[in-house]
Scaffold this motif. Structure first.
Motif, PDB file in Angstrom:
ATOM      1  N   GLU A 124      38.752  43.227  33.714  1.00 40.41           N
ATOM      2  CA  GLU A 124      38.755  42.219  34.804  1.00 40.41           C
ATOM      3  C   GLU A 124      37.753  42.632  35.953  1.00 40.41           C
ATOM      4  O   GLU A 124      37.948  43.636  36.451  1.00 40.41           O
ATOM      5  CB  GLU A 124      40.457  42.055  35.494  1.00 40.41           C
ATOM      6  CG  GLU A 124      41.246  41.564  34.518  1.00 40.41           C
ATOM      7  CD  GLU A 124      40.980  40.244  33.970  1.00 40.41           C
ATOM      8  OE1 GLU A 124      40.838  39.204  34.807  1.00 40.41           O
ATOM      9  OE2 GLU A 124      41.342  39.804  32.754  1.00 40.41           O
ATOM     10  N   HIS A 136      47.276  39.232  34.778  1.00 39.33           N
ATOM     11  CA  HIS A 136      47.002  39.857  33.621  1.00 39.33           C
ATOM     12  C   HIS A 136      45.702  40.742  33.565  1.00 39.33           C
ATOM     13  O   HIS A 136      44.927  40.556  34.570  1.00 39.33           O
ATOM     14  CB  HIS A 136      46.938  38.673  32.521  1.00 39.33           C
ATOM     15  CG  HIS A 136      45.436  37.724  32.814  1.00 39.33           C
ATOM     16  ND1 HIS A 136      45.613  36.611  32.942  1.00 39.33           N
ATOM     17  CD2 HIS A 136      44.288  38.210  32.577  1.00 39.33           C
ATOM     18  CE1 HIS A 136      44.160  36.078  32.925  1.00 39.33           C
ATOM     19  NE2 HIS A 136      43.476  37.002  33.073  1.00 39.33           N
ATOM     20  N   ARG A 146      36.150  25.604  36.350  1.00 32.25           N
ATOM     21  CA  ARG A 146      37.471  26.336  36.358  1.00 32.25           C
ATOM     22  C   ARG A 146      37.832  26.185  37.823  1.00 32.25           C
ATOM     23  O   ARG A 146      36.976  26.574  38.739  1.00 32.25           O
ATOM     24  CB  ARG A 146      37.207  27.628  36.225  1.00 32.25           C
ATOM     25  CG  ARG A 146      38.697  28.401  36.104  1.00 32.25           C
ATOM     26  CD  ARG A 146      38.424  29.983  35.791  1.00 32.25           C
ATOM     27  NE  ARG A 146      39.744  30.641  35.068  1.00 32.25           N
ATOM     28  CZ  ARG A 146      39.716  31.487  34.492  1.00 32.25           C
ATOM     29  NH1 ARG A 146      38.691  31.962  33.679  1.00 32.25           N
ATOM     30  NH2 ARG A 146      40.829  32.285  34.105  1.00 32.25           N
ATOM     31  N   HIS A 164      40.519  30.414  40.602  1.00 28.66           N
ATOM     32  CA  HIS A 164      40.350  31.751  39.947  1.00 28.66           C
ATOM     33  C   HIS A 164      40.376  32.657  41.179  1.00 28.66           C
ATOM     34  O   HIS A 164      39.657  32.721  41.840  1.00 28.66           O
ATOM     35  CB  HIS A 164      38.956  31.668  39.264  1.00 28.66           C
ATOM     36  CG  HIS A 164      38.945  32.716  37.994  1.00 28.66           C
ATOM     37  ND1 HIS A 164      37.949  33.171  37.553  1.00 28.66           N
ATOM     38  CD2 HIS A 164      40.033  33.655  37.830  1.00 28.66           C
ATOM     39  CE1 HIS A 164      38.123  34.042  36.571  1.00 28.66           C
ATOM     40  NE2 HIS A 164      39.457  34.485  36.511  1.00 28.66           N
ATOM     41  N   HIS A 219      41.081  36.808  41.496  1.00 26.18           N
ATOM     42  CA  HIS A 219      41.387  38.407  41.229  1.00 26.18           C
ATOM     43  C   HIS A 219      41.867  39.191  42.207  1.00 26.18           C
ATOM     44  O   HIS A 219      41.440  38.773  43.481  1.00 26.18           O
ATOM     45  CB  HIS A 219      39.964  38.916  40.470  1.00 26.18           C
ATOM     46  CG  HIS A 219      39.875  38.550  39.229  1.00 26.18           C
ATOM     47  ND1 HIS A 219      38.885  38.755  38.349  1.00 26.18           N
ATOM     48  CD2 HIS A 219      40.571  37.509  38.302  1.00 26.18           C
ATOM     49  CE1 HIS A 219      39.000  38.327  37.189  1.00 26.18           C
ATOM     50  NE2 HIS A 219      40.006  37.405  37.205  1.00 26.18           N
ATOM     51  N   HIS A 241      44.082  39.759  37.335  1.00 26.86           N
ATOM     52  CA  HIS A 241      44.045  38.170  37.609  1.00 26.86           C
ATOM     53  C   HIS A 241      45.408  37.802  38.203  1.00 26.86           C
ATOM     54  O   HIS A 241      46.385  37.957  37.718  1.00 26.86           O
ATOM     55  CB  HIS A 241      43.636  37.710  36.262  1.00 26.86           C
ATOM     56  CG  HIS A 241      43.549  36.163  36.183  1.00 26.86           C
ATOM     57  ND1 HIS A 241      42.394  35.405  36.065  1.00 26.86           N
ATOM     58  CD2 HIS A 241      44.572  35.338  36.320  1.00 26.86           C
ATOM     59  CE1 HIS A 241      42.894  34.259  36.125  1.00 26.86           C
ATOM     60  NE2 HIS A 241      43.995  34.069  36.158  1.00 26.86           N
TER      61      HIS A 241
HETATM   62 ZN   LIG Z   1      40.520  35.971  35.919  1.00 21.24          ZN
END
Ligand SMILES: [Zn+2]
Length: 315
Positions: A110, A217, A263, A266, A268, A278
């Motif tokens: 990530e 995740h 997307r 998003h 992080h 994430h």
């Molecule tokens: Zn991500």
């Protein structure tokens, strides 16, 4: 690389603050949205290489989930200095969420891009973090990218908020005690979609999870060798964790897709206690406290849009 450009609808900060206040109140018990001077983001807990998130704001979506799933496409690697030029802002200060540069690291991770790109009036700095899974115990390993690497790479997919990194007026959002089902980012995004309809609005910046815990995740270090073809299969491959505040999050979201296979949100995050990943949602609605600083994007750029697409793996 020529990439399509789109002009977002850019409401005034005062109007955005009013709209977000009303929307967040439907999902949080205690909400205060206002227009403020951006705090100095070079200071802790941010410690970014630029002071603010203002000036020539833009959102770039690079690559996409179809380069990761069903099987990885190892040809899709990027350079953030190059991307800054592609989006017509060399020297951009970039924040966001993406996949780590596996071609440099040697494994998947990530990625939390925090980059002052080259060509601006500040020296280039890669302040990015990456999170990967500790092979010894399955836990999270969070590292600063520039401790071992000198490049400005990323790979496969990234959602980026770029600006001149200037100080200036921003929207401050304080939200405590979640009473609704939506996570912090989804609530703001859906509020904007409801209010602005077919006029897409894009926001980016940073927010802190000051109290509480979040579900997160991290992708495994190894790309899946068997094709992942549904959310269920992806969720079996991903590793899920619960991580604790304080967390520094890097959100990018767009109220509605104007037709670039985006997307829509998003986020992080990194921390100073070894956790990062994430962001899905907080798991402690009664305790959670968010504090964020957001700037609306003027332009959208779509970099290296996948030709073949699908809809899974976007959560
Ligand atoms: Zn991500």
């Amino acid at each position: 690389m020529a990439c399509p450009e789109f002009a977002f609808h850019v409401p005034s900060l005062q109007e955005l603050a009013r709209v977000l206040q009303k929307g967040l109140e439907e999902n949080f018990a205690d909400v205060q949205v206002s227009v403020v001077d951006c705090p100095d983001l070079t200071q802790e807990p941010f410690a970014f290489p630029a002071k603010g998130i203002c000036g020539k704001t833009r959102i770039a979506e690079v690559g996409g989930v179809p380069y990761l799933l069903p099987l990885v496409n190892r040809s899709r690697v990027y350079d953030l200095n190059r991307i800054a030029k592609d989006i017509k802002l060399p020297g951009a200060f970039i924040l966001g969420a993406g996949a780590g540069p596996f071609h440099t690291l040697g494994f998947n991770s990530e990625f939390m891009p925090i980059v002052q790109t080259e060509g601006g009036h500040r020296p280039p700095v890669n302040g990015s973090y990456f999170a990967h899974i500790n092979p010894a115990d399955g836990g999270c390993l969070l590292e600063k990218y520039n401790e071992k690497h000198r490049d400005f790479g990323c790979a496969l997919l990234a959602n980026l908020f770029a600006s001149e990194g200037q100080p200036g007026k921003v929207i401050e959002v304080r939200a405590k005690r979640r009473t609704g089902k939506l996570n912090f980012v989804s609530c703001m995004r859906q509020t904007l979609e409801k209010h602005y309809g077919d006029k897409p609005v894009g926001l980016g910046g940073t927010f802190l999870v000051q109290k509480g815990r979040v579900k997160t995740h991290i992708m495994p270090a190894e790309f899946s060798s068997c094709p992942l073809k549904s959310d269920e299969e992806v969720n079996t491959w991903l590793r899920f964790y619960e991580m604790a505040a304080p967390l520094v999050c890097l959100p990018v979201f767009v109220s509605r897709d104007p037709g670039f296979d985006l997307r829509l949100e998003h986020t992080h995050f990194f921390s100073h206690h070894g956790e990062g990943g994430h962001y899905h949602h907080d798991t402690t609605p009664d305790a959670v406290e968010y504090l964020g600083y957001f700037s609306p994007a003027e332009l959208l750029y779509r970099v290296d849009q996948p030709e073949e697409t699908h809809s899974f793996g976007r959560d």
